[in-house]
Design an enzyme around this catalytic site. Structure first.
Site, mmCIF file in Angstrom:
data_model
loop_
_atom_site.group_PDB
_atom_site.id
_atom_site.type_symbol
_atom_site.label_atom_id
_atom_site.label_comp_id
_atom_site.label_asym_id
_atom_site.label_seq_id
_atom_site.Cartn_x
_atom_site.Cartn_y
_atom_site.Cartn_z
ATOM 1 N N PRO A 1 -29.163 0.417 -32.795
ATOM 2 C CA PRO A 1 -30.523 0.326 -33.349
ATOM 3 C C PRO A 1 -31.528 1.297 -32.729
ATOM 4 O O PRO A 1 -32.487 0.887 -32.085
ATOM 5 C CB PRO A 1 -30.903 -1.128 -33.062
ATOM 6 N N CYS A 2 -31.353 2.588 -32.960
ATOM 7 C CA CYS A 2 -32.303 3.544 -32.396
ATOM 8 C C CYS A 2 -33.685 3.411 -33.044
ATOM 9 O O CYS A 2 -34.668 3.921 -32.519
ATOM 10 C CB CYS A 2 -31.770 4.970 -32.507
#
Lengths: 205, 197
Positions: A173-174
């Site tokens: 989940p950047c």
């Protein structure tokens, strides 16, 4: 009979069907989601997922699409690391698609599919693994915080670059990493997609 | 130099491979031959040096797979080979063929299937695959001059086979030794036996 060679060039001797292949080294599929079109790639038919990359969507022109891969450029990038035995394999991605769709519908907070960061450099791997461990669903972190967690507190900019190269978008989940001021900075899928993902995660609680 | 992802080759060339296989394979084996060609190509692909002419590489493999299929068929005594070809409809039935699209031309392909093997290979590589004479010669391990002659003889045979009334063509057999290697490229009279009255 002057058109004989033209007929040889243009007509079909029989019904033709595309070839089929056994399990390839790398299989891939294109998956359209509510936040954009993704190219998903994995080892074999059930090995770890190695890529989830945003593709340019000619149809919608959504977001800052200029930097996006096409299917061809994304596959070429993957081939540089994995070798060229890459084949389309739609059926191998049913579970990944279901988990992504369910996540994007707010019904799931994490993913069970195994991931592999073979497309990331050593430093990108450290940053992305730290991200996965330290920033859970619904949370946000700043680039500086992530830099500090990787023992390089001054490396906020390098962290930003590493996140920008995330080969496993959404699955790692950047999008949860934002500027120190809270401002959304860049995102591979475009800022609208980042906004949508953060809004999705903040709705659930 | 990196090789393109294999799927891009499949997408770009599977149609040509299938067409060549259909033109060259024994009756009913076209699909097996093109599948065999793709399987061999996938196996050999990572070791391939140079991505310059992937299309002719694939077509060479397909040609070889078709010739292998002919050899395999010749080795096994198979009563099926005595039957007329099921895959190719007779000239008059194009309209009745349910799979016939605008692109189907059964009469033409029946005539191609009836060509002597070297003529058929040359015509298929030259026109079905649009390879130049030098490449056709390389695939057939012969000279461009020889492939030109094979192509031209093959086209002449096809024209005769597809002529509206074959009786019109009946025989000045006087000029017929056209298959000798020295014969002129466009010899008008290499009539196949079935055209003679």
């Amino acid at each position: 009979m002057t058109d004989l060679t033209a007929r040889l060039r243009s007509t079909l001797p029989a019904a033709v069907v595309p070839p089929t292949f056994p399990t390839p080294e790398i299989g891939y599929a294109v998956h359209d989601t509510s936040v954009g079109r993704l190219l998903l790639a994995r080892r074999g038919d059930d090995g770890p997922v190695i890529a989830s990359l945003y593709l340019h969507e000619a149809a919608t022109g959504q977001g800052a699409a200029d930097g996006h891969d096409t299917e061809e450029t994304a596959l070429t990038r993957i081939a540089r690391t994995t070798g060229p035995r890459i084949l389309r394999r739609a059926a191998a991605f049913d579970k990944v698609r279901r988990e992504l769709d369910s996540y994007l519908a707010g019904a799931r907070h994490d993913f069970t599919v195994p991931l592999e960061l073979s497309l990331a450099t050593a430093y990108q791997r450290v940053v992305l693994q730290t991200l996965g461990r330290r920033v859970p669903y619904g949370a946000r972190a700043s680039y500086g915080e992530l830099a500090a967690w990787t023992d390089r507190p001054k490396a906020a900019r390098a962290v930003g670059t590493a996140l920008g190269a995330n080969p496993l978008c959404i699955l790692l989940p950047c999008h949860r990493v934002v500027g120190a001021s809270g401002a959304l900075t860049g995102y591979a899928g475009g800022l609208a997609a980042k906004q949508a993902l953060l809004a999705l995660e903040s709705r659930a609680s | 130099m990196t090789l393109p992802p294999f799927q891009l080759l499949v997408d770009a060339h599977w149609h040509d491979v299938a067409r060549l296989a259909a033109a060259l394979a024994p009756p009913g084996e076209a699909q097996d031959v093109s599948q065999q060609a793709w399987t061999q190509a996938y196996a050999a692909y990572p070791r391939l040096r140079g991505a310059d002419n992937l299309r002719s590489w694939l077509l060479t493999i397909t040609h070889r797979a078709a010739m292998d299929a002919h050899r395999a068929r010749a080795r096994r005594p198979d009563p099926v080979t005595e039957l007329p070809e099921p895959a190719l409809a007779p000239a008059t039935s194009a309209a009745a063929d349910v799979s016939a699209s605008a692109e189907s031309d059964p009469a033409l392909w029946a005539a191609v299937a009836a060509l002597p093997v070297r003529q058929r290979e040359a015509v298929a590589l030259r026109y079905v695959c649009d390879l130049d004479h030098a490449t056709v010669a390389a695939v057939l391990t012969t000279t461009p001059g020889a492939t030109r002659r094979l192509v031209s003889d093959g086209l002449a045979t096809l024209r005769r086979a597809l002529a509206p009334t074959s009786t019109d063509l009946a025989p000045s057999t006087a000029h017929s030794p056209a298959h000798s290697p020295d014969s002129p490229a466009d010899s008008p009279a290499d009539s196949p036996a079935e055209d003679r009255s």
